[in-house]
Design an enzyme around this catalytic site. Structure first.
Site, PDB file in Angstrom:
ATOM      1  N   ASP A   1      -1.937 -18.546 -60.967  1.00  0.00           N
ATOM      2  CA  ASP A   1      -0.908 -18.440 -59.930  1.00  0.00           C
ATOM      3  C   ASP A   1       0.276 -19.369 -60.175  1.00  0.00           C
ATOM      4  O   ASP A   1       1.329 -19.207 -59.541  1.00  0.00           O
ATOM      5  CB  ASP A   1      -1.508 -18.771 -58.554  1.00  0.00           C
ATOM      6  CG  ASP A   1      -2.617 -17.820 -58.160  1.00  0.00           C
ATOM      7  OD1 ASP A   1      -2.426 -16.609 -58.331  1.00  0.00           O
ATOM      8  OD2 ASP A   1      -3.670 -18.292 -57.698  1.00  0.00           O
TER       9      ASP A   1
ATOM     10  N   ASP B   1      -2.621 -14.703 -51.744  1.00  0.00           N
ATOM     11  CA  ASP B   1      -3.907 -14.465 -52.381  1.00  0.00           C
ATOM     12  C   ASP B   1      -4.885 -14.006 -51.300  1.00  0.00           C
ATOM     13  O   ASP B   1      -4.629 -14.193 -50.108  1.00  0.00           O
ATOM     14  CB  ASP B   1      -4.389 -15.767 -53.038  1.00  0.00           C
ATOM     15  CG  ASP B   1      -5.648 -15.582 -53.855  1.00  0.00           C
ATOM     16  OD1 ASP B   1      -5.895 -14.458 -54.299  1.00  0.00           O
ATOM     17  OD2 ASP B   1      -6.373 -16.571 -54.036  1.00  0.00           O
TER      18      ASP B   1
END
Length: 912
Positions: free
Chosen positions: A648, A340
């Site tokens: 996620d 990320d």
């Protein structure tokens, strides 16, 4: 689509792109309006659609889950060893082994229970209550009772209870980072957007589980329960099967091959002994049991667990919390890290990097919220007071601002909007602080930022009591308000083309744009109003703001590249921002950034190709992240995935190593992960990879130490059977060597520090066997050396007329002494240990040898041990012979490493 009531209830609507539809059409399709649904209609729809909650997944019962923990090749090896020790009557050894089996199973049972709680964490995000309008009345109900068509009211602090199509919006901002990855709160509106708009750009929608941080709104419930975006993620997560780790796959293959080899050799030896040498079946069976006992690596599972546990402790000290033990080693075999952006690769602290005024472009140094850094032009540091437009722009940014910059215990933090905080930091770097501004230019009134107007305005008076109006906002909006621009030579007519070029150039660098302007005037009335912001302003500057990369992340990415690990950035941010940050981190330089919408259009084959070629992925939704991880795994990569949001969680669970953020991560992300970063720092991942490689090295070193010990014992027994010799080692003596000395000594290798240059190697191939051809050669060579020393000494003593008990005692001590010397050899696989570092660099090796020596003295000289194992006292001369057998193994092993180093160096020189 129509929606009609029937005797059977309300017809379920098919999936609809609600974000593309205007309010009137949404109301028509869901048969609702400003007064909401009636209670009777809501009850019918609740019966049809079911409650607004996420259904719990199907799970195995506790007993089945516990029993399945025993379905593990490592535990099979331990249980096999326990059966053999029980057969031989060594009940203490049996008890220890079975206790280890049970403890391992219990740990696995607990870990599996923790993993399943990832789904519970997602369900916990659902709002428990909702404010709804039914029968024209505003009321609060249980969020589980919401149905499509309900009209819901939202206010600051509320968690959105279902997926809503917004119809009435008043300054609404929603924190969607957990769902979309967008780093800043999203400004919402009631406008429809295009069909292909990614999740983060659907401004007319509010999604279940997200948080309202500012403003108010009302919306129509369009989907509930499992049909919401949160529900889709929950379904994805429940449908993902966690993959086994490379190490467990290797150990599984190794264990099967070793088990077949032991059975094959044992069976062949039994047949040869009974049919060729005419030994009785009963005698041969006991000899074969001794052979099997000598060959089974009883210590491997225990040493694996200890080595992994030590890795967990070392990583915890470096802020990497391991939730699943095998993940320690898997980190060492990672070939791709998907990270990320916000807060992991970047600081999550918005920073002004560029200020463009009329005629000058200034670069701003320093990163983060600490007000330290210089302003420069082409690398030359300047004083902002010498540039009137810059000085006034900085003043406007500090004064037209609702955020606060604070310092607590040496750490700077911003309270309020991060973008406004960046302007305060810029002021602090140039000496115009918020405190100074409030005293010299007190604020008298303001117009807060509103999404439809796209600017904020404030009214001040300076120390001379002169009135000033300051505005900041979107470039195109502020340009419309300005007629002139302030430059180094005073005010000039506005050059609109210049400012548009500056905006385009700044945006191309991935910077967020903000424009500052001022007007030397007072409000037309008593209060500042929108008519005061229509025209007459002087454009001061265009500011470029970005969330800068962490300095340690830049170094860590470089280290990963040197280690042969690809780093890919998958973010919910816009492509331009992602590409710019990627370039600063040396990720995807010179390559395009792919968006989630483009990923959605690719088939699996195309995605597999693109996933390896492209390193920056922007505007990625949960299903895009999951597909990218799967595509990389299908290509044979070992993937580590970082993330912090619910969006996620599916990719974290699917990845070989899921890495969640400990500080800003959601519980769903943490529970789906294998590792949690306590400091949310990408550099910690690189440290963890280094530790993982060291753990795998230590496991290989232990296997290289353990197998020759077992191999030497097995060869001694086989030689005795084939050549009709007296058995040099009894089964009890074999187990003494394996359990008391081999495992005790080998345990010291778990404490080996990482070897120099460990991060300069390429990742090992996931399909690599635990024993390479070189390892097989090393095992055979040392096994033969140990057999030669022990069996040679045994036969020599028998030939000299020594009693068989003494000869066996010398053979046992020869094997153990050879192990002690070989333990030192095993510290380095190829490097020489003939140095101070090699001989004394691991104090645990010295402690293990120091502990083993008295055990062998007790084995040899105490009456109790002599009664149990059939050992006898040895003279100093006999001890000297034993020592010589150990030195033989040490010397030849070091000579072999010297030859291998020279051979490999010569091969590299030839290839070069």
């Amino acid at each position: 689509m129509t929606n009609r009531s029937t005797a059977a209830g309300l017809e379920k609507p098919p999936p609809v792109d609600w974000h593309t539809l205007p309010q009137a059409q949404v109301e028509q399709m869901l048969q609702t309006g400003a007064s909401g649904l009636t209670e009777a209609e809501a009850a019918r729809r609740l019966a049809e659609y079911g409650p607004n909650r996420l259904a719990p997944p199907k799970r195995r019962g506790p007993l089945l889950r516990l029993l399945m923990q025993f379905h593990n090749i490592l535990l099979y090896v331990m249980m096999g060893a326990a059966v053999i020790t029980a057969f031989l009557g060594h009940w203490i050894d049996t008890g220890v082994l079975m206790m280890a089996v049970v403890i391992n199973a219990i740990i696995g049972f607990i870990q599996e229970g923790k993993a399943e709680s990832a789904l519970d964490a997602i369900r916990a995000m659902l709002s428990p209550h909702a404010t709804v309008i039914r029968d024209g009345q505003r009321r609060e109900i249980d969020a589980a009772d919401l149905v499509p068509g309900d009209r819901v009211s939202l206010a600051s602090g509320d968690r959105v209870p279902a997926d809503l199509r917004l119809v009435d919006v008043r300054e609404l901002r929603i924190e969607e980072a957990a769902l979309t990855g967008e780093s800043l709160p999203v400004e919402k509106s009631a406008e429809a957007v295009s069909t292909d708009a990614p999740l983060g750009d659907r401004y007319g929608m509010a999604y279940s589980g997200t948080l309202v941080v500012y403003g108010q709104a009302s919306g129509i419930v369009v989907t509930t329960g499992t049909a919401t975006e949160l529900g889709k993620i929950n379904q994805m997560l429940s449908g993902i099967r966690s993959l086994t780790t490379p190490l467990l796959r290797q150990v599984d293959r190794f264990g099967r091959v070793l088990a077949l080899a032991i059975l094959g050799v044992s069976a062949a030896t039994f047949v040869l002994g009974t049919l060729w040498r005419d030994h009785s079946p009963a005698e041969m069976f006991m000899l074969v049991v001794a052979l099997a006992a000598s060959a089974i690596p009883e210590g491997l599972p225990a040493i694996m667990t200890v080595t992994l546990a030590l890795g967990v402790q070392r990583m915890a000290r470096r802020h990497a919390i391991i939730r699943r033990l095998p993940a320690v080693e898997t980190l060492g075999s990672v070939t791709v890290i998907c990270s990320d952006k916000t807060g992991t690769l970047t600081r999550n602290e918005m920073t002004v990097q560029r200020v463009a005024s009329a005629g000058h472009v200034f670069d701003v140094g320093g990163v983060g919220y600490a007000p330290m850094g210089d302003v420069s032009i082409d690398g030359r540091i300047i004083d902002s007071e010498h540039y009137p437009a810059l000085a006034m722009a900085i003043r406007a940014g500090v004064l037209c601002n609702d955020a606060t910059l604070r310092e607590d215990d040496g750490l700077w933090r911003v309270e309020g909007d991060p973008t406004e905080g960046a302007l305060l930091v810029l002021g602090g770097k140039t000496g115009f602080t918020q405190h100074l501004g409030d005293e010299a230019w007190p604020r008298l009134d303001s117009i807060p930022f509103e999404s439809q107007h796209r600017f904020m305005a404030t009214y001040h008076r300076d120390s001379d009591d002169e009135p000033w109006l300051f505005v900041k906002g979107a470039p195109e909006r502020i340009l419309d308000m300005c007629g002139t621009q302030l430059g180094h030579d005073g005010e000039r007519p506005l050059d609109v083309d210049y400012w548009r070029r500056m905006a385009t150039d700044t945006a191309a660098q991935g910077l967020r744009l903000l424009t500052l302007a001022c007007k030397r005037a007072a409000p037309q009335g008593e209060r500042l109003c929108f008519s005061d912001a229509e025209s007459g302003y002087v454009l001061l500057a265009l500011v470029g703001i970005i969330d800068p990369p962490r300095e340690e992340a830049v170094r860590a990415v470089s280290e990963c590249h040197h280690a042969g690990i690809r780093v890919k950035m998958i973010t919910g941010d816009h492509a331009e921002t992602a590409r710019a940050i990627g370039a600063q981190l040396a990720i995807g330089v010179g390559k395009p950034a792919i968006t989630g919408a483009e990923v959605a259009m690719m088939d699996d084959a195309a995605l597999r190709r693109v996933a390896m070629e492209v390193d920056v992925f922007a505007r990625a939704a949960p299903e895009h992240k999951l597909r990218l991880v799967q595509a990389l795994q299908d290509d044979g990569q070992v993937v580590a995935m970082t993330g912090d949001g619910v969006n996620d969680a599916p990719a974290l669970k699917r990845a070989d190593v899921g890495v969640a953020m400990g500080m800003k991560g959601t519980e769903a992300a943490k529970e789906a992960s294998d590792m949690v970063l306590a400091d949310d720092n990408f550099a910690t991942i690189a440290i963890a990879v280094r530790e993982g490689r060291a753990v795998y090295d230590n496991l290989k070193k232990f296997i290289l130490f353990m197998l020759p010990t077992n191999g030497g014992e097995a060869l001694v027994v086989i030689a005795a059977i084939l050549f009709e010799l007296a058995l040099p080692l009894t089964p009890a003596q074999v187990l003494w060597i394996n359990m008391v000395t081999s495992s005790t000594l080998g345990l010291a290798l778990a404490f080996e520090p990482a070897e120099h240059g460990i991060m300069n190697r390429q990742p090992r191939p996931p399909s690599e066997a635990l024993l390479s051809g070189f390892f097989v050669w090393r095992v055979l060579m040392v096994s033969v050396l140990m057999m030669t020393g022990a069996l040679g000494l045994f036969l020599w003593e028998l030939d000299a007329g020594t009693r068989i008990e003494t000869a066996r005692t010398m053979a046992v001590n020869a094997v153990v002494t050879a192990e002690m010397f070989y333990l030192i050899n095993s510290r380095f696989i190829l490097s020489s240990v003939l140095s101070r570092k090699g001989l004394t660099g691991n104090r645990y090796v010295l402690l293990a040898i120091a502990a083993c020596i008295p055990l062998q003295i007790a084995y040899t000289h105490t009456p109790f041990m002599q009664a149990v194992f059939g050992s006898t006292d040895l003279s100093p001369t006999e001890w000297g012979k034993v020592l010589a057998a150990g030195l033989l193994v040490f010397s030849v092993a070091e000579l072999e490493k010297f030859i291998m180093r020279r051979t490999r160096l010569a091969a590299r020189l030839v290839l070069a």
